[in-house]
Design an enzyme around this catalytic site. Structure first.
Site, PDB file in Angstrom:
ATOM      1  N   LYS A 222       0.813  -1.220   0.000  1.00  0.00           N
ATOM      2  CA  LYS A 222       0.000   0.000   0.000  1.00  0.00           C
ATOM      3  C   LYS A 222       0.849   1.273   0.000  1.00  0.00           C
ATOM      4  O   LYS A 222       2.049   1.251   0.260  1.00  0.00           O
ATOM      5  CB  LYS A 222      -0.951  -0.018   1.206  1.00  0.00           C
ATOM      6  CG  LYS A 222      -2.202  -0.856   0.915  1.00  0.00           C
ATOM      7  CD  LYS A 222      -3.222  -0.782   2.021  1.00  0.00           C
ATOM      8  CE  LYS A 222      -4.535  -1.427   1.544  1.00  0.00           C
ATOM      9  NZ  LYS A 222      -5.511  -1.535   2.642  1.00  0.00           N
ATOM     10  N   ARG A 256      -4.357  -9.956   4.369  1.00  0.00           N
ATOM     11  CA  ARG A 256      -4.793  -9.857   2.968  1.00  0.00           C
ATOM     12  C   ARG A 256      -3.573  -9.450   2.145  1.00  0.00           C
ATOM     13  O   ARG A 256      -3.013  -8.368   2.360  1.00  0.00           O
ATOM     14  CB  ARG A 256      -5.919  -8.833   2.854  1.00  0.00           C
ATOM     15  CG  ARG A 256      -6.485  -8.690   1.471  1.00  0.00           C
ATOM     16  CD  ARG A 256      -7.670  -7.734   1.478  1.00  0.00           C
ATOM     17  NE  ARG A 256      -8.224  -7.549   0.143  1.00  0.00           N
ATOM     18  CZ  ARG A 256      -7.775  -6.662  -0.717  1.00  0.00           C
ATOM     19  NH1 ARG A 256      -6.769  -5.873  -0.388  1.00  0.00           N
ATOM     20  NH2 ARG A 256      -8.337  -6.571  -1.913  1.00  0.00           N
TER      21      ARG A 256
END
Lengths: 287, 168
Positions: A222, A256
């Site tokens: 991210k 995840r």
């Protein structure tokens, strides 16, 4: 707490890899590598081989872009879910959607988990999870509208806000009839948050774990990793794994991820350091 | 000392203890051999005396589980040969280890109580052998005894034996 994710249950000392499978042409990390249904299907087989317990299938990228209506989202994910269900009967299938109508269609096709990355934007999603006995991931977005980027968002205390909102969502799911052991909370790094917020959530993740609800973290590649290390999308694995190790020490249960093998090793190592997992095989000094 | 009816030797391998358990067992064969010898030792439920150094007796008590311990005519002796049999061994390779262990093995299986009592403690220390109870073992095996070897191996460069003795 024992986790019940649709067809499968997991003891409370286990950690789970949730592999990202994008049925999108434009997601930030893979840039459409698994856009074709066959490619997405192959990706599922690959991550299962790598040991992922869960796949998280998404048909709409998180960032702003071309509008994808409900029919198009269903077109992208429902048939894939059915195909994966038929081929991998014991695999936990999660679908990344905020729409109740899509949730209903994928549950009918065999999905086990509804991963509501947009924090309850559609209030009917919990009712679908309850009706189908599916699990639900309750995320914190600070009230952000789906598919929007954070802009000058500030919190008095981002961790307190994340706990307040995810626990409230979890209780709403419980009240709607979702089983307690099928509710997971997720602070949702970078969703409605800047890099400082995501770093603080990582640093103080144990406070979320202390709520007693099982915690999922979605850290993989991210922007908070990119901004922290000043690296592009393709160079974020090491930073992702550092954040993963910190989250594992805090007790996060589900990860995840894009990279299953590396994350599994990282989590196993941290879990063992934390004293929650024995070493695989220890003989040095003990002969 | 009460005349021995049954004597068992096991090595004081810490990996046998539950506090050092991994997901897979690196000493599964040794553990099975210890279990079968201890089952023989405790089959009539009479108390067992454990002999060995501090770590060894801890291992011995773990192997005995819920079986009664204390004075009686059954003995669990904990000890092993050298830990210097290979380059990867805990004490690295020592050329004297093979001969030391061969002589010890012959004394155990003979059995030869005199040879057990005569083990050189200085050499044993240099070869990282655990022989604290060897003198007592020699005493226990005085008279005619027959040895049955359950296990004889050195998987990590450490010489292990699991042996039981009964009066001939």
């Amino acid at each position: 707490m024992t986790l019940q994710l649709g067809r499968q249950s997991f003891e409370d000392d286990t950690t789970l890899m949730m592999a990202i499978v994008n049925r999108t042409p434009d997601s930030f990390y893979d840039q459409g590598a698994t856009w074709a249904e066959d490619k997405a299907f192959d990706r599922v087989a690959q991550v299962v081989e790598q040991g992922a317990e869960i796949v998280d299938i998404g048909g709409v990228k998180a960032a702003p872009g071309v509008f994808i209506d409900e029919d198009e989202e269903k077109h992208r994910v429902v048939d894939l879910v059915a195909r994966v269900r038929a081929t991998h009967p014991s695999l936990v299938i999660s679908v990344d959607t905020w729409r109740a109508s899509v949730g209903r269609a994928v549950c009918e096709a065999g999905a086990d988990v509804l991963n509501d990355a947009w924090g309850g934007a559609d209030p009917g999603l919990v009712d679908v999870a309850a009706e189908f006995g599916a699990a639900i991931i309750c995320t914190h977005t600070g009230g952000a509208t789906p598919r929007t980027r954070p802009y000058r968002v500030e919190y008095d205390d981002v961790v307190a806000a994340a706990i307040h909102d995810t626990v409230a969502y979890a209780e709403r799911a419980l009240a709607a009839g979702v089983a307690r052991e099928s509710i997971v909370i997720d602070p949702a790094h970078d969703f409605g948050k800047n890099t400082f917020h995501s770093l603080e959530l990582t640093r103080r993740l144990a406070e979320m774990v202390d709520t007693g609800w099982p915690v999922l973290v979605s850290l993989s590649n991210k922007d908070f990793v990119g901004e922290t290390l000043d690296v592009g999308v393709g160079e974020r694995l090491v930073g992702t794994l550092a954040a993963t190790a910190v989250s594992a020490m805090a007790g996060a249960r589900i990860y995840r991820v894009h990279e299953v093998v590396e994350t599994r090793r990282c989590v196993d190592m941290a879990w063992s350091i934390a004293g929650r997992r024995p070493p695989a095989r220890a003989i040095r000094g003990l002969q | 000392m009460t005349p021995p009816t049954r004597v068992v030797l096991v090595p004081g391998v810490l990996a046998l203890l539950p506090s050092y358990a991994g997901l897979t067992d690196p000493v599964a064969d040794l553990r099975a051999a210890c279990a079968s010898a201890v089952a023989w030792l405790t089959r009539d439920g009479s108390p067992v005396t454990v002999l060995g150094d501090e770590q060894g007796t801890r291992v011995g008590h773990h192997l005995l589980g819920d079986s009664p311990t204390g004075a009686g005519s059954s003995y669990l002796v904990v000890g092993n040969g050298s830990a210097c049999r290979t380059e990867k061994a805990p004490g690295h390779l020592d050329a004297r280890a093979a001969g030391f262990d061969a002589a010890l093995g012959a004394a155990l299986t003979g059995p030869d109580p005199e040879a057990l009592r005569a083990v050189d403690p200085g050499l044993a220390r240099e070869l990282w052998a655990s022989v604290d109870a060897w003198g007592q073992l020699g005493d226990l095996l005085t008279g005619d005894h027959v040895a049955h070897v359950h296990h004889d191996d050195d998987p990590f460069g450490v010489q292990y034996w699991v042996i039981r003795w009964e009066p001939a």
